[in-house]
Design a protein around this motif. Structure first.
Motif, PDB file in Angstrom:
ATOM      1  N   GLU A 218      31.440 -38.770 -14.227  1.00 15.03           N
ATOM      2  CA  GLU A 218      32.483 -39.364 -14.508  1.00 15.03           C
ATOM      3  C   GLU A 218      32.827 -40.695 -14.425  1.00 15.03           C
ATOM      4  O   GLU A 218      32.596 -41.556 -14.791  1.00 15.03           O
ATOM      5  CB  GLU A 218      33.434 -38.981 -13.670  1.00 15.03           C
ATOM      6  CG  GLU A 218      35.307 -39.976 -12.897  1.00 15.03           C
ATOM      7  CD  GLU A 218      35.752 -39.021 -12.168  1.00 15.03           C
ATOM      8  OE1 GLU A 218      36.219 -38.376 -11.879  1.00 15.03           O
ATOM      9  OE2 GLU A 218      35.548 -39.552 -10.780  1.00 15.03           O
ATOM     10  N   ALA A 219      31.146 -41.520 -13.697  1.00 14.41           N
ATOM     11  CA  ALA A 219      30.596 -42.954 -13.495  1.00 14.41           C
ATOM     12  C   ALA A 219      29.941 -42.944 -14.796  1.00 14.41           C
ATOM     13  O   ALA A 219      30.720 -43.977 -15.252  1.00 14.41           O
ATOM     14  CB  ALA A 219      29.545 -42.364 -13.127  1.00 14.41           C
ATOM     15  N   VAL A 220      29.041 -42.487 -15.479  1.00  6.49           N
ATOM     16  CA  VAL A 220      28.772 -42.324 -17.030  1.00  6.49           C
ATOM     17  C   VAL A 220      29.679 -42.443 -18.268  1.00  6.49           C
ATOM     18  O   VAL A 220      29.917 -43.192 -19.031  1.00  6.49           O
ATOM     19  CB  VAL A 220      28.045 -40.849 -17.070  1.00  6.49           C
ATOM     20  CG1 VAL A 220      27.500 -41.333 -18.426  1.00  6.49           C
ATOM     21  CG2 VAL A 220      26.591 -41.076 -16.044  1.00  6.49           C
ATOM     22  N   GLN A 251      33.258 -34.517 -26.838  1.00  6.07           N
ATOM     23  CA  GLN A 251      32.089 -34.735 -27.604  1.00  6.07           C
ATOM     24  C   GLN A 251      30.810 -35.370 -26.623  1.00  6.07           C
ATOM     25  O   GLN A 251      29.865 -34.809 -26.581  1.00  6.07           O
ATOM     26  CB  GLN A 251      31.566 -34.571 -28.332  1.00  6.07           C
ATOM     27  CG  GLN A 251      31.930 -35.791 -29.644  1.00  6.07           C
ATOM     28  CD  GLN A 251      33.388 -35.260 -30.426  1.00  6.07           C
ATOM     29  OE1 GLN A 251      34.487 -35.385 -30.057  1.00  6.07           O
ATOM     30  NE2 GLN A 251      33.213 -36.641 -31.598  1.00  6.07           N
ATOM     31  N   THR A 252      31.171 -36.149 -26.388  1.00  5.10           N
ATOM     32  CA  THR A 252      30.026 -37.171 -25.580  1.00  5.10           C
ATOM     33  C   THR A 252      29.969 -36.866 -23.913  1.00  5.10           C
ATOM     34  O   THR A 252      28.164 -36.514 -24.292  1.00  5.10           O
ATOM     35  CB  THR A 252      31.028 -38.960 -24.886  1.00  5.10           C
ATOM     36  OG1 THR A 252      31.813 -39.325 -25.470  1.00  5.10           O
ATOM     37  CG2 THR A 252      29.882 -40.058 -23.882  1.00  5.10           C
ATOM     38  N   LEU A 253      30.232 -35.832 -23.548  1.00  5.66           N
ATOM     39  CA  LEU A 253      29.612 -34.882 -22.853  1.00  5.66           C
ATOM     40  C   LEU A 253      28.656 -34.721 -23.023  1.00  5.66           C
ATOM     41  O   LEU A 253      27.298 -34.427 -22.028  1.00  5.66           O
ATOM     42  CB  LEU A 253      31.374 -34.173 -21.758  1.00  5.66           C
ATOM     43  CG  LEU A 253      32.200 -35.297 -21.696  1.00  5.66           C
ATOM     44  CD1 LEU A 253      33.211 -33.693 -20.856  1.00  5.66           C
ATOM     45  CD2 LEU A 253      31.925 -36.370 -20.677  1.00  5.66           C
ATOM     46  N   GLY A 254      28.638 -33.805 -23.782  1.00  6.86           N
ATOM     47  CA  GLY A 254      27.451 -32.936 -24.667  1.00  6.86           C
ATOM     48  C   GLY A 254      26.197 -33.650 -25.022  1.00  6.86           C
ATOM     49  O   GLY A 254      25.401 -33.679 -25.419  1.00  6.86           O
ATOM     50  N   PHE A 258      23.946 -39.252 -23.164  1.00  2.00           N
ATOM     51  CA  PHE A 258      25.487 -39.215 -21.807  1.00  2.00           C
ATOM     52  C   PHE A 258      23.934 -38.201 -20.969  1.00  2.00           C
ATOM     53  O   PHE A 258      24.250 -38.614 -19.655  1.00  2.00           O
ATOM     54  CB  PHE A 258      26.407 -38.016 -22.134  1.00  2.00           C
ATOM     55  CG  PHE A 258      26.811 -37.889 -21.535  1.00  2.00           C
ATOM     56  CD1 PHE A 258      28.036 -39.185 -21.144  1.00  2.00           C
ATOM     57  CD2 PHE A 258      27.398 -36.779 -20.495  1.00  2.00           C
ATOM     58  CE1 PHE A 258      28.919 -38.987 -19.781  1.00  2.00           C
ATOM     59  CE2 PHE A 258      27.606 -36.892 -19.087  1.00  2.00           C
ATOM     60  CZ  PHE A 258      28.770 -37.898 -18.848  1.00  2.00           C
ATOM     61  N   ALA A 259      23.420 -37.468 -21.130  1.00  3.33           N
ATOM     62  CA  ALA A 259      23.050 -36.335 -20.255  1.00  3.33           C
ATOM     63  C   ALA A 259      21.439 -37.257 -19.819  1.00  3.33           C
ATOM     64  O   ALA A 259      21.392 -37.278 -18.541  1.00  3.33           O
ATOM     65  CB  ALA A 259      22.034 -35.177 -21.086  1.00  3.33           C
ATOM     66  N   ALA A 260      20.725 -38.217 -20.549  1.00  2.89           N
ATOM     67  CA  ALA A 260      19.717 -38.924 -20.373  1.00  2.89           C
ATOM     68  C   ALA A 260      20.756 -39.651 -19.000  1.00  2.89           C
ATOM     69  O   ALA A 260      19.583 -39.929 -18.059  1.00  2.89           O
ATOM     70  CB  ALA A 260      18.662 -39.879 -21.349  1.00  2.89           C
ATOM     71  N   LEU A 261      21.072 -40.072 -19.230  1.00  2.00           N
ATOM     72  CA  LEU A 261      21.670 -41.694 -18.158  1.00  2.00           C
ATOM     73  C   LEU A 261      22.422 -40.888 -17.201  1.00  2.00           C
ATOM     74  O   LEU A 261      22.120 -41.167 -16.255  1.00  2.00           O
ATOM     75  CB  LEU A 261      22.864 -42.102 -18.629  1.00  2.00           C
ATOM     76  CG  LEU A 261      23.163 -43.062 -20.020  1.00  2.00           C
ATOM     77  CD1 LEU A 261      23.842 -43.329 -20.422  1.00  2.00           C
ATOM     78  CD2 LEU A 261      22.757 -44.670 -19.293  1.00  2.00           C
TER      79      LEU A 261
END
Ligand SMILES: Nc1ncnc2c1ncn2[C@@H]1O[C@H](COP(=O)(O)OP(=O)(O)OP(=O)(O)O)[C@@H](O)[C@H]1O
Ligand SMILES: [Mg+2]
Length: 276
Positions: A218-220, A251-254, A258-261
């Motif tokens: 949620e924060a990212v 789609q940003t979530l995938g 996003f995962a790296a952050l």
């Protein structure tokens, strides 16, 4: 220099511009000690943080590290034991009209309609209510609730009530919106939808936001910058720039970035969920 509120897609460079804008909020060396019968509890320890005009800052930290305390100080509901908070160039010494707050629970007045709940800050500030009716309806439209203006809170779902609370937080056009885990009590799907709606509202209104959460994704998803606090007493552990373009979408979530952050932020928390 003033930064134009965002409209449409924002490049990471615009996030940097908001960060470097004249600070809307300056928190300097903030310490808070609560006196209790069991002894003193130090909640915050020399915390410094600035939030630019129009910037969205998320605050992540373990339970009890002083996040709600921080918002109470910034909103002027509580006085610090040490340090200073300056908002819009003026020290905060009490509640102010340039601040809006959304709490973890909607805290609506059950005997007032949705429209009248949104207008509560206007009455509290002794402003002419009639002049804010149209604005309240605009905010209900923005939060997808215009058909419920005449309903009472107990006729709404939890997510709808929380959207009323968001509208109430914005009605007096505060330059700074403080949000204390506003979606924590919602189910996962409503929470995702509310998160997307909040981004849209923020992009339309261009407010500075301090958003407290326990949720790393949620924060990212929401923030220009994520601030990580330590275990109590809350100290600033790290600040991470979120350089994802806006608007962020499902789609940003995938996306790998996003995962790296998220992983970078997760590294500050040990397996049992406590910041080091
Ligand atoms: N009025 C009070 N009197 C004494 N101690 C308090 C008071 N309010 C908060 N505390 C203590 O200060 C610390 C920070 O509390 P705070 O509510 O700010 O934490 P938090 O980070 O918001 O936690 P959570 O994530 O669980 O909401 C806690 O240890 C809490 O017990
Ligand atoms: Mg809290």
């Amino acid at each position: 220099m003033s930064v134009t509120p965002l409209r449409g897609t924002a490049a990471p460079a615009e996030a940097a511009a908001r960060r470097d804008a004249p600070a809307r909020l300056e928190i300097r060396d903030l310490s808070v000690v609560y006196a209790s019968r069991q002894g003193n509890v130090k909640a915050l320890d020399r915390l410094s943080l600035s939030v630019g005009d129009g910037e969205f800052v998320a605050v992540l930290g373990p339970s009890g590290c002083g996040k709600s305390t921080l918002l109470k100080i910034v909103s002027g509901l509580l006085r610090p034991s040490g340090g200073q908070v300056v908002l819009g160039g003026r020290p905060v010494v009490g509640p102010r009209p340039d601040v809006g707050i959304v709490f973890q629970q909607p805290t609506l007045l059950p005997w007032k309609t949705v429209l009248d709940n949104v207008l509560v800050p206007i009455r509290a500030l002794r402003r002419p209510v009639a002049e804010y009716q149209d604005k309240a309806m605009d905010l209900l439209r923005l939060t997808g609730l215009e058909r419920f203006a005449g309903h009472y809170p107990n006729e709404l779902s939890g997510g709808m009530q929380q959207r009323v609370a968001v509208a109430r937080g914005l009605i007096h056009d505060p330059a700074l919106l403080l949000m204390d885990e506003p979606f924590a009590a919602l189910d996962a799907m409503t929470r995702e939808r509310m998160t997307a709606e909040l981004q849209a509202i923020w992009m339309k209104t261009g407010k500075s936001v301090v958003f407290i959460t326990h949720s790393i994704p949620e924060a990212v998803f929401l923030a220009d910058r994520v601030v990580v606090l330590s275990e109590r007493p809350g100290r600033l552990l790290e600040t991470i720039e979120i350089d994802l373009p806006r608007p962020r979408r499902a789609q940003t979530l995938g996306e790998p970035r996003f995962a790296a952050l998220c992983n970078r932020l997760r590294a500050f928390f040990s397996v049992d969920g406590h910041a080091q």
